[in-house]
Structures are given as C-alpha cells and as structure tokens.
Design a protein around this motif. Sequence first.
Motif, PDB file in Angstrom:
ATOM      1  N   GLU A   1      -5.393  -2.739  -9.418  1.00  0.00           N
ATOM      2  CA  GLU A   1      -5.864  -1.384  -9.705  1.00  0.00           C
ATOM      3  C   GLU A   1      -7.320  -1.187  -9.298  1.00  0.00           C
ATOM      4  O   GLU A   1      -7.696  -0.145  -8.757  1.00  0.00           O
TER       5      GLU A   1
ATOM      6  N   LYS B   1       0.871  -1.175   0.000  1.00  0.00           N
ATOM      7  CA  LYS B   1       0.000   0.000   0.000  1.00  0.00           C
ATOM      8  C   LYS B   1       0.906   1.222   0.000  1.00  0.00           C
ATOM      9  O   LYS B   1       1.573   1.529   0.995  1.00  0.00           O
TER      10      LYS B   1
ATOM     11  N   ASN C   1      -8.514  -0.019  -5.797  1.00  0.00           N
ATOM     12  CA  ASN C   1      -8.462   1.401  -5.435  1.00  0.00           C
ATOM     13  C   ASN C   1      -9.641   2.187  -5.999  1.00  0.00           C
ATOM     14  O   ASN C   1      -9.671   3.415  -5.901  1.00  0.00           O
TER      15      ASN C   1
ATOM     16  N   GLN D   1      -2.612   3.648  -1.969  1.00  0.00           N
ATOM     17  CA  GLN D   1      -3.059   2.818  -3.086  1.00  0.00           C
ATOM     18  C   GLN D   1      -2.533   1.392  -2.928  1.00  0.00           C
ATOM     19  O   GLN D   1      -1.341   1.181  -2.675  1.00  0.00           O
TER      20      GLN D   1
ATOM     21  N   ARG E   1      -1.221  -2.163  -4.200  1.00  0.00           N
ATOM     22  CA  ARG E   1      -0.440  -2.530  -5.372  1.00  0.00           C
ATOM     23  C   ARG E   1      -0.084  -4.016  -5.347  1.00  0.00           C
ATOM     24  O   ARG E   1       0.362  -4.544  -4.332  1.00  0.00           O
TER      25      ARG E   1
END
Length: 423
Positions: free
Chosen positions: A349, A330, A352, A334, A336
């Motif tokens: 993706e 994170k 998020n 975000q 990942r």
Amino acid sequence: MTLTKSASLVLKAEQARPARITESLESFPPKSIAADSAAELLLAYSPWARALNEVNLHITVRPEEIAEAVEAYNEVAHLLVAKLHWPLEAISILPQGSASTKTLIRSPIGNQKFDIDAVCQVDISEIDASDPMGFFQSVGDALGELEAEAKKRCWNIPFPKKPFYLEFTPSVPLATVSAQTPSSIAPRYRAAQRYQATALAVADTPTEQWKTSNPEGITTWVDDTAKRRLIVELSMEAMAIDKRADVAPVPSQEVQIIDTLRVAIRLFKRHRDMCVRRGIIAADVKPISIIIVTLLTSCYEGLADLGRTYNHPVELLDELASLMSHLVLKLEGQYRVDNPTVDGENFAEKWNQDGGARYRAFVAWCNTLSADLKTILALTDPQEISKRAREVFGIPAPTIDDTGLSSIGYRTPPATRPGRGLA
C-alpha cells in the motif's frame, strides 16, 4: 483447467522476465552426467550449494539468542497477569513473522539488534470488545516498566541488554470480536475463508478500530507451501546438516538448503540488507520482509501448482530470483502484493503513496540480486564461488569464533529506528 492465483502470477512473470538469471544453469546437469546419477549431480552443484549454505548458516540466529527470546516472552506474559489481573490461561503469546516462519536472520552489522515479532492473544471475556484503543492502551500501560513504545498496531519493547527488541501485538480472536461488535472491522479487511480459524483482531491506532490480522495463517501458508517438493528425488541426505532441538515457543531457526523456500527468503532478505549497506537502496524505502515472504511463497506455490520440478535447490533459487520482480501486480495504476490470509489487505500500500520510491527501490534491489547471483553462478572454481558469495552477502573470510560462526567486522553506522513488526 482453472489456474490458481499463484500459478497465474508465475505464468505472467515468466512472460515478463527477459531470461533466467544465468544461462549456465540451463544446460545442467552436464551431458557427461547420467540422468540417474544422483551422486554426480549433487557433486556438480556442490560448490554453489556449499557457498550458499555457508551464508545460510552464518545468518542463522544463534540458539542462545532464541532462548533469551523465550525468557522475554515469559517476562511479558507474567507482567500482563500481574498488572491487568488476567488469568495466565487467558493469555497466549506466540511468535509471528520471521520468528514463526523460520526466516529470522542476523543483521549484517555485528551488534545491531534483530526484531522478534510476537502476538498476544487474549480471551475476549477479559476485555471490553467495543473499545479496541482501551484494550491496546491497557497493554501498553502494563508494559510501562519495560519502556514499551506505541507503534501503529504493536508495542515496541527495547530490552536494552538483549540482542533483540520485541514487537508485541495485542490481539483477540476475530470470531469473538465479530460476534459482539460486527461493525468494528473495516469491510475491506475480511479474513480469507481458508484461514478464518486463526484470524485475529488487532487494534489499529490510526483508525482507532479493530483490524483483521492473521500471523498464524501466514505461518501456515509458508509451512504448507515449503512442504511441497519441487526438487526431483535425489539422495538429499547428502545435503543434510546436523539439526538442533527446537526451542519453544520460538521455533529453531536451523534451515537446510533443501528447504529451498525458506533459504531463499533468508538469503534474499540478507541481500536486501546488504544493498542498504552498499548504498544501492535507502533504508527507509527498502522492501519490507512480508513483501519478500509473500512474493517468494506465491512464486513457489505457483511453480508447484504448475507441476514444475528442478534438479537441485540451486536451480530453484535461480528460478525464484529471476521471477520475483515480475510478481508484483499493478491494477488501475496501483501496485499490489495481496495478503493471502486477509482479503483486501495490500502489503504494498505504501508503494502507492510515495511517488514510486519504494517500487523503484524494489526493482533496483531485484536487479542487483540478479546481477550478483549471475556472477556467483557463472564461476566454476569452488574457492572463487565461496569468496564471491561471502562478498555479496556480507560474510567475512573464514575467521571462526567459539560459536562456530564468523563475526562481522563492519563499522557500526548511526542507530536506526526499529521496524513495525512486518518490516
């Protein structure tokens, strides 16, 4: 010493996890077993290994179904040749995703189709490289009689009378596209240096541009990582099962428990599907398979980079499960899960963009997986171990059909839409 990215992820995950799934494995092998007594060690672990291998065998896609997929590949290739007037030698149709990494599994619902992912590589001289959408649509038009439906970057071919549907992704070699249209690839999606030779360009319908993809790179990464042995040298022949010949172009899906990375991917994917069946997570937010593959392969690679070893595949399965939920990065708020073959691509993706629904489902699944494995590994009676493993992974009690595999007797739920190739 400079740590690899995967090794750093593992060290971070080890610090974050509260404990291993079960302390019962911390004291293995039992003190009564001599350190050099490989046979006794294998015997001590055999009830759990046998139960998990029973699940692994059950969820294996049957060889005759793989053979049907081969026929489907040939049908699609010849249709493209006939409709688009491409020479046969200009087309290469290869398996990708679960089919190519030998992690394809049967559905927990007896008559539900599984998806076979395929990528179609086309000689760049046969198409207009400046028009990715024209290329994409021409393939779809050629497959019209197969009722192909457009997805984000692939065509879904239902094959109504087959046990599978085909997720078919048209592509061209990335290097040839780059030479002609260097501005057509989004800058943040570049092929990782290690895997540039197998990088492809696929048409991305939302942006109407080429996008970098590398399914063969992912397969190579999984294959290379799986070959790294983390199990101490035992008499592994004792755990071997009979092999069947590979069926080209789709690899044979036979996987032995000593191939621990692939077994982990398969078992954990099946457990995820069972969590949907049990109502623990919703189908539309379940972790997609490429995320599971990426996290487990990164974890295995990191453990290998750190020089870790384990006495038995069951120990390693326990380790992978306990670390998996702590491998998600994170950064700046975000989530990942990075594609190791395409710089800048984040498989998480969508995590998020949904208010955290997918991440919460991932954590709920990981917690359930840990709890279920803890229950199995805490048992000592072989029959109870086998019974609990069948319950957890959706394998019915031993009623064997004429193929040698049990059939599942669940009531069929309402039909669901197929995934998008990586799902």
